[in-house]
Design a protein around this motif. Structure first.
Motif, PDB file in Angstrom:
ATOM      1  N   ILE A 149       0.854  -1.186   0.000  1.00  0.00           N
ATOM      2  CA  ILE A 149       0.000   0.000   0.000  1.00  0.00           C
ATOM      3  C   ILE A 149       0.891   1.238   0.000  1.00  0.00           C
ATOM      4  CG2 ILE A 149      -1.864   1.212   1.201  1.00  0.00           C
ATOM      5  CD1 ILE A 149      -2.238  -1.527   2.782  1.00  0.00           C
ATOM      6  N   GLY A 150       0.710   2.109  -0.982  1.00  0.00           N
ATOM      7  CA  GLY A 150       1.498   3.347  -1.029  1.00  0.00           C
ATOM      8  C   GLY A 150       2.986   3.098  -1.083  1.00  0.00           C
ATOM      9  N   THR A 151       3.399   2.146  -1.906  1.00  0.00           N
ATOM     10  CA  THR A 151       4.790   1.686  -1.925  1.00  0.00           C
ATOM     11  C   THR A 151       5.432   1.917  -3.291  1.00  0.00           C
ATOM     12  OG1 THR A 151       4.362  -0.003  -0.247  1.00  0.00           O
ATOM     13  CG2 THR A 151       6.258  -0.353  -1.670  1.00  0.00           C
ATOM     14  N   PRO A 152       6.652   2.457  -3.318  1.00  0.00           N
ATOM     15  CA  PRO A 152       7.401   2.591  -4.564  1.00  0.00           C
ATOM     16  C   PRO A 152       8.419   1.450  -4.689  1.00  0.00           C
ATOM     17  CG  PRO A 152       8.463   3.901  -2.888  1.00  0.00           C
ATOM     18  CD  PRO A 152       7.321   3.152  -2.204  1.00  0.00           C
ATOM     19  N   ALA A 153       9.207   1.476  -5.737  1.00  0.00           N
ATOM     20  CA  ALA A 153      10.298   0.514  -5.887  1.00  0.00           C
ATOM     21  C   ALA A 153      11.597   1.032  -5.282  1.00  0.00           C
ATOM     22  CB  ALA A 153      10.517   0.195  -7.373  1.00  0.00           C
ATOM     23  N   ASP A 154      11.628   2.318  -4.908  1.00  0.00           N
ATOM     24  CA  ASP A 154      12.845   2.972  -4.434  1.00  0.00           C
ATOM     25  C   ASP A 154      12.496   3.856  -3.235  1.00  0.00           C
ATOM     26  OD1 ASP A 154      15.155   4.436  -4.048  1.00  0.00           O
ATOM     27  OD2 ASP A 154      15.309   5.137  -6.108  1.00  0.00           O
ATOM     28  N   GLY A 155      13.262   3.725  -2.142  1.00  0.00           N
ATOM     29  CA  GLY A 155      13.008   4.512  -0.946  1.00  0.00           C
ATOM     30  C   GLY A 155      13.086   6.008  -1.162  1.00  0.00           C
ATOM     31  N   ASP A 156      13.825   6.463  -2.176  1.00  0.00           N
ATOM     32  CA  ASP A 156      13.922   7.898  -2.445  1.00  0.00           C
ATOM     33  C   ASP A 156      12.583   8.505  -2.853  1.00  0.00           C
ATOM     34  OD1 ASP A 156      16.600   7.951  -1.838  1.00  0.00           O
ATOM     35  OD2 ASP A 156      17.278   7.823  -3.920  1.00  0.00           O
ATOM     36  N   ALA A 157      11.638   7.669  -3.278  1.00  0.00           N
ATOM     37  CA  ALA A 157      10.339   8.174  -3.713  1.00  0.00           C
ATOM     38  C   ALA A 157       9.411   8.468  -2.537  1.00  0.00           C
ATOM     39  CB  ALA A 157       9.680   7.175  -4.652  1.00  0.00           C
ATOM     40  N   PRO A 172       2.974 -13.383  -6.827  1.00  0.00           N
ATOM     41  CA  PRO A 172       1.936 -12.408  -7.182  1.00  0.00           C
ATOM     42  C   PRO A 172       1.894 -11.255  -6.188  1.00  0.00           C
ATOM     43  CG  PRO A 172       0.962 -14.451  -6.364  1.00  0.00           C
ATOM     44  CD  PRO A 172       2.417 -14.708  -6.546  1.00  0.00           C
ATOM     45  N   THR A 173       1.801 -10.037  -6.718  1.00  0.00           N
ATOM     46  CA  THR A 173       1.878  -8.836  -5.883  1.00  0.00           C
ATOM     47  C   THR A 173       0.762  -7.872  -6.250  1.00  0.00           C
ATOM     48  OG1 THR A 173       4.292  -9.054  -5.747  1.00  0.00           O
ATOM     49  CG2 THR A 173       3.349  -6.921  -5.158  1.00  0.00           C
ATOM     50  N   LEU A 174      -0.045  -7.516  -5.251  1.00  0.00           N
ATOM     51  CA  LEU A 174      -1.101  -6.530  -5.413  1.00  0.00           C
ATOM     52  C   LEU A 174      -0.572  -5.175  -4.945  1.00  0.00           C
ATOM     53  CD1 LEU A 174      -4.103  -5.787  -5.957  1.00  0.00           C
ATOM     54  CD2 LEU A 174      -4.562  -6.411  -3.570  1.00  0.00           C
ATOM     55  N   VAL A 175      -0.616  -4.200  -5.831  1.00  0.00           N
ATOM     56  CA  VAL A 175      -0.128  -2.852  -5.522  1.00  0.00           C
ATOM     57  C   VAL A 175      -1.342  -1.928  -5.380  1.00  0.00           C
ATOM     58  CG1 VAL A 175       1.313  -0.932  -6.277  1.00  0.00           C
ATOM     59  CG2 VAL A 175       2.003  -3.294  -6.796  1.00  0.00           C
ATOM     60  N   LEU A 176      -1.638  -1.537  -4.147  1.00  0.00           N
ATOM     61  CA  LEU A 176      -2.748  -0.638  -3.843  1.00  0.00           C
ATOM     62  C   LEU A 176      -2.188   0.758  -3.584  1.00  0.00           C
ATOM     63  CD1 LEU A 176      -4.276  -3.179  -1.375  1.00  0.00           C
ATOM     64  CD2 LEU A 176      -5.524  -2.383  -3.378  1.00  0.00           C
ATOM     65  N   HIS A 177      -2.834   1.786  -4.121  1.00  0.00           N
ATOM     66  CA  HIS A 177      -2.252   3.125  -3.983  1.00  0.00           C
ATOM     67  C   HIS A 177      -3.335   4.182  -4.042  1.00  0.00           C
ATOM     68  CE1 HIS A 177       2.034   4.665  -4.231  1.00  0.00           C
ATOM     69  NE2 HIS A 177       1.320   5.766  -4.031  1.00  0.00           N
ATOM     70  N   GLY A 178      -3.347   5.080  -3.053  1.00  0.00           N
ATOM     71  CA  GLY A 178      -4.253   6.217  -3.076  1.00  0.00           C
ATOM     72  C   GLY A 178      -3.865   7.192  -4.170  1.00  0.00           C
ATOM     73  N   THR A 179      -4.841   7.642  -4.940  1.00  0.00           N
ATOM     74  CA  THR A 179      -4.509   8.527  -6.061  1.00  0.00           C
ATOM     75  C   THR A 179      -4.127   9.930  -5.603  1.00  0.00           C
ATOM     76  OG1 THR A 179      -6.842   9.152  -6.368  1.00  0.00           O
ATOM     77  CG2 THR A 179      -6.030   7.243  -7.613  1.00  0.00           C
ATOM     78  N   ALA A 180      -4.407  10.284  -4.346  1.00  0.00           N
ATOM     79  CA  ALA A 180      -4.040  11.598  -3.807  1.00  0.00           C
ATOM     80  C   ALA A 180      -2.907  11.487  -2.796  1.00  0.00           C
ATOM     81  CB  ALA A 180      -5.260  12.262  -3.174  1.00  0.00           C
ATOM     82  N   ASP A 181      -2.095  10.448  -2.898  1.00  0.00           N
ATOM     83  CA  ASP A 181      -0.999  10.205  -1.959  1.00  0.00           C
ATOM     84  C   ASP A 181       0.099  11.250  -2.155  1.00  0.00           C
ATOM     85  OD1 ASP A 181       1.083   9.204  -0.410  1.00  0.00           O
ATOM     86  OD2 ASP A 181       0.744   7.127  -0.999  1.00  0.00           O
ATOM     87  N   ASP A 231      -9.037   9.141  -4.780  1.00  0.00           N
ATOM     88  CA  ASP A 231      -9.258  10.346  -3.967  1.00  0.00           C
ATOM     89  C   ASP A 231      -8.891  10.195  -2.507  1.00  0.00           C
ATOM     90  OD1 ASP A 231     -10.285  11.663  -6.252  1.00  0.00           O
ATOM     91  OD2 ASP A 231     -12.275  10.814  -5.886  1.00  0.00           O
ATOM     92  N   VAL A 232      -7.942   9.327  -2.189  1.00  0.00           N
ATOM     93  CA  VAL A 232      -7.455   9.221  -0.813  1.00  0.00           C
ATOM     94  C   VAL A 232      -5.940   9.337  -0.831  1.00  0.00           C
ATOM     95  CG1 VAL A 232      -9.405   7.811  -0.063  1.00  0.00           C
ATOM     96  CG2 VAL A 232      -7.304   6.689  -0.830  1.00  0.00           C
ATOM     97  N   GLY A 233      -5.390   9.665   0.358  1.00  0.00           N
ATOM     98  CA  GLY A 233      -3.963   9.888   0.473  1.00  0.00           C
ATOM     99  C   GLY A 233      -3.190   8.648   0.865  1.00  0.00           C
ATOM    100  N   HIS A 234      -2.069   8.882   1.538  1.00  0.00           N
ATOM    101  CA  HIS A 234      -1.172   7.777   1.871  1.00  0.00           C
ATOM    102  C   HIS A 234      -1.813   6.780   2.825  1.00  0.00           C
ATOM    103  CE1 HIS A 234       2.738   5.878   1.961  1.00  0.00           C
ATOM    104  NE2 HIS A 234       2.743   5.899   3.286  1.00  0.00           N
ATOM    105  N   LEU A 235      -2.650   7.242   3.723  1.00  0.00           N
ATOM    106  CA  LEU A 235      -3.297   6.348   4.684  1.00  0.00           C
ATOM    107  C   LEU A 235      -4.581   5.765   4.080  1.00  0.00           C
ATOM    108  CD1 LEU A 235      -2.779   8.377   7.984  1.00  0.00           C
ATOM    109  CD2 LEU A 235      -1.346   6.561   7.025  1.00  0.00           C
ATOM    110  N   ALA A 236      -4.424   5.141   2.916  1.00  0.00           N
ATOM    111  CA  ALA A 236      -5.575   4.592   2.197  1.00  0.00           C
ATOM    112  C   ALA A 236      -6.268   3.507   3.000  1.00  0.00           C
ATOM    113  CB  ALA A 236      -5.130   4.044   0.846  1.00  0.00           C
TER     114      ALA A 236
END
Length: 262
Positions: free
Chosen positions: A115-123, A198-207, A232-237
C-alpha cells in the motif's frame, strides 16, 4: 507475547486468528496502529501477525543508524518464528519495500500486497509522514495533512483516536532517524524481475507521501504485479478507504491463500 531474534535484536509480535499467516509490515516511524482498520478484517479467517519493529514499543531498540538489510532480517526472523510453510505479506510504504526485499530472498512468501509503496526509498517523503510524537500539536497537524477533508469531517472521533495512538506508539526522534537512514539502501527498482510471487499494488490517487505514479511504475515492473488505485485518498488509504481496501485484500488472499496449509 512471542518474539523472534535477529542477531542480538529481539522483535516482539502478536498473532490473532487462525489460518494462513498474514504478516503486516509497517511504514517508517509509525506504530502498529496503522493497520488497525485491516487487522480486524484479516484476523479470524487468517492468522494476523503484527510485529513491533525494533524501534517501537516492546521490541529491542539498538542504536542506529539501521541498514535496510537489518530490517529485512527482522522480518525474516519473524516469518521463521511463526513457523508456517508460507506466509502472505501486507506492507505499508517503507514496510512494502521491506516486504518486497524479503519476498525476493525467501521461499516462504506466497503473495504480497503493498500500500502506497514505490520501488525505491527515495520516492517516499518521510517528513510529511512522521513527526515527533512528544509534540501533540505537530502530531495533530501531521495527521490532518495526511487525511482528506471529507474523512476528517465524517470521522472526527477517528482522527482524535489516531492522534492519541501516534503519541503513544510512533517512534521517538532518534529511532525514527535510525530507521530513515535505511531508506537510502531501499532501492529494488533494478531487480523487480526477481520478484516472481503475485503482488497486489494498492495506492491512493491523492498520496502526497508517495505519489501514485510510483505505485503504477512498481506494478508495471513486476512479473506478476497487479495495480489497483484507490480513488481520492492519500497515503493512509487503509484508513480513509478501509472498506474498499479490506475487500481488495480479502479477495486477494482468497485467491492466493491455501487453506490446507498450517
Amino acid at each position: 507475547m512471542p518474539s523472534a531474534v535477529n542477531g542480538s535484536v529481539s522483535i516482539r509480535y502478536e498473532i490473532a486468528g487462525e489460518g494462513p499467516a498474514v504478516v503486516f509490515v509497517g511504514d517508517v516511524g509509525l506504530g502498529v496502529w496503522q493497520f488497525a482498520w485491516q487487522h480486524g478484517a484479516i484476523a479470524g479467517p487468517y492468522a494476523a501477525v503484527t510485529p513491533e519493529p525494533r524501534w517501537i514499543d516492546r521490541s529491542d531498540e539498538p542504536a542506529g543508524p539501521y541498514a535496510f538489510d537489518d530490517l529485512v532480517g527482522d522480518l525474516e526472523a519473524v516469518i521463521a518464528e511463526v513457523g508456517s510453510r508460507s506466509v502472505h505479506l501486507v506492507g505499508y510504504g517503507f514496510g512494502g519495500l521491506i516486504a518486497i526485499a524479503t519476498a525476493m530472498d525467501s521461499a516462504r512468501v506466497r503473495s504480497l500486497a503493498v500500500i502506497g509503496t514505490p520501488a525505491d526509498g527515495d520516492a517516499l517523503d518521510p517528513d510529511s509522514l512522521w513527526t515527533d510524537p512528544t509534540d501533540r500539536a505537530a502530531v495533530e497537524a501531521s495527521t490532518t495533512a495526511l487525511l482528506s477533508d471529507r474523512f476528517r469531517t465524517a470521522h472526527p472521533d477517528a482522527v482524535d483516536r489516531i492522534v492519541d495512538w501516534r503519541i503513544a506508539e510512533d517512534a521517538p526522534p532518534e529511532t525514527a532517524a535510525a530507521q530513515r537512514a535505511a531508506l537510502a539502501d531501499a532501492d529494488r527498482s533494478d531487480r523487480l524481475y526477481e520478484l516472481t510471487v503475485p503482488t497486489l499494488v494498492l495506492h491512493g490517487t491523492a498520496d502526497a507521501v508517495c505519489p501514485v505514479e510510483h505505485g503504477r511504475r512498481l506494478a508495471d515492473g513486476l512479473p506478476r504485479g497487479t495495480f489497483r488505485p484507490i480513488e481520492d485518498v492519500g497515503h493512509l488509504a487503509g484508513i480513509e478507504a478501509s472498506g474498499a481496501l479490506n475487500d481488495a485484500l480479502l479477495g486477494w488472499l482468497a485467491d492466493h491463500a491455501d487453506r490446507d496449509e498450517d
